[in-house]
Design an enzyme around this catalytic site. Sequence first.
Site, PDB file in Angstrom:
ATOM      1  N   LEU A 235       0.832  -1.296   0.112  1.00 34.23           N
ATOM      2  CA  LEU A 235      -0.012   0.056   0.116  1.00 34.23           C
ATOM      3  C   LEU A 235       0.935   1.276   0.094  1.00 34.23           C
ATOM      4  O   LEU A 235       0.453   2.260   0.495  1.00 34.23           O
ATOM      5  CB  LEU A 235      -0.891  -0.131   1.068  1.00 34.23           C
TER       6      LEU A 235
ATOM      7  N   GLY B 233      -7.034 -13.317 -11.976  1.00 33.61           N
ATOM      8  CA  GLY B 233      -6.679 -14.040 -13.065  1.00 33.61           C
ATOM      9  C   GLY B 233      -7.483 -13.691 -14.245  1.00 33.61           C
ATOM     10  O   GLY B 233      -7.756 -14.608 -15.291  1.00 33.61           O
TER      11      GLY B 233
ATOM     12  N   THR C 216      -6.004 -13.977  -4.338  1.00 36.04           N
ATOM     13  CA  THR C 216      -4.949 -14.296  -4.642  1.00 36.04           C
ATOM     14  C   THR C 216      -4.338 -15.048  -3.380  1.00 36.04           C
ATOM     15  O   THR C 216      -3.930 -14.225  -2.373  1.00 36.04           O
ATOM     16  CB  THR C 216      -4.260 -12.678  -4.570  1.00 36.04           C
TER      17      THR C 216
ATOM     18  N   CYS D 280      -5.773  -6.318   1.351  1.00 32.62           N
ATOM     19  CA  CYS D 280      -4.431  -6.212   0.788  1.00 32.62           C
ATOM     20  C   CYS D 280      -3.605  -7.395   2.090  1.00 32.62           C
ATOM     21  O   CYS D 280      -3.700  -6.994   3.226  1.00 32.62           O
ATOM     22  CB  CYS D 280      -4.010  -4.867   1.233  1.00 32.62           C
TER      23      CYS D 280
END
Length: 308
Positions: A73, A249, A198, A135
């Site tokens: 970040l 993806g 992810t 995140c």
Amino acid sequence: MKCKEIKIGQLKFANPVFGASGCVGHGYELQDYTDISRVGALSMKTVTYDPRIGNKPPRICEVPNGMMTSIGLQNPGAKKYIEEYLPEIKKAMRPDQIIISVGGNDNEDYLRTVDMFLETCTEDDIAAIELNGACPNVKHGGGVMSASADAMYELIKVVKKHTDIPLIGKMNTNFQNFCDVAKGIEAAGAEAVYLVSTPMGLRIDIKRRKPMIGNVVAPVNGPAVFPQSVLKTWNVYKSVNIPVIASGGIYTAEDAVEIMMAGAAAVGIGSAQFINPNAMNEILAGLVQFCDDNGIDSFAELTGSVQI
């Protein structure tokens, strides 16, 4: 097709192809490479109240059929962002395209940043605020929020009391309770849940016997994770009644069709943009062509249409 427009709760977008935060910069940087006016929306790079220098380099590592990233970040902080970046963002995009992504260490930290934006922005200036609890490259706030349905619920509730601007709850799916977290986002009153699929990975430089990423572990992005993204989108779609924005993806129009059939109302295009800055528009064109070829009048007909 008859209708390209989509609805995400009370929000309306020109189409379901979005640029994912962290992969499209601040939007206006792409103007020399693609027509951003055609894209449904772009989530700006996540901003925090205080400046962040990000994680220790190296921050990017190629892997078979994808990449690992650990940025942490990095951003100039809300004050500089609002003074220098936001005017350029507003000049380059329509209000209905702009999604401001906010991060923080705790609820008060998120709220301070949102409040600073509210001194400058109204619902006439931007489409939505994305509360980034996704995140995985930070030790506080961020992806840690995605471990707890209560944490995401409280975050959205706290911010929602301060603004009428629609909120999107962004979460990663790295925890077993990810469907419960999505339910927490829904219960708090968010317009949509934004999924980031992810999984964490580790690569080792065998000559140095050192991790290839300075932060040691990092999320894996790219086509390699796409089947997981489809599955987790389907899982969440069955668990909540608010729209799902899916990423992870998506590189082709066929990918977008597939993940929409699994339940996505819109798709976030991320690492594909690093390879092809025109990826979002090419995916959109392919989506429209698929609908035309198959007699589909609106993108909403695709959402959740898989027959299992």
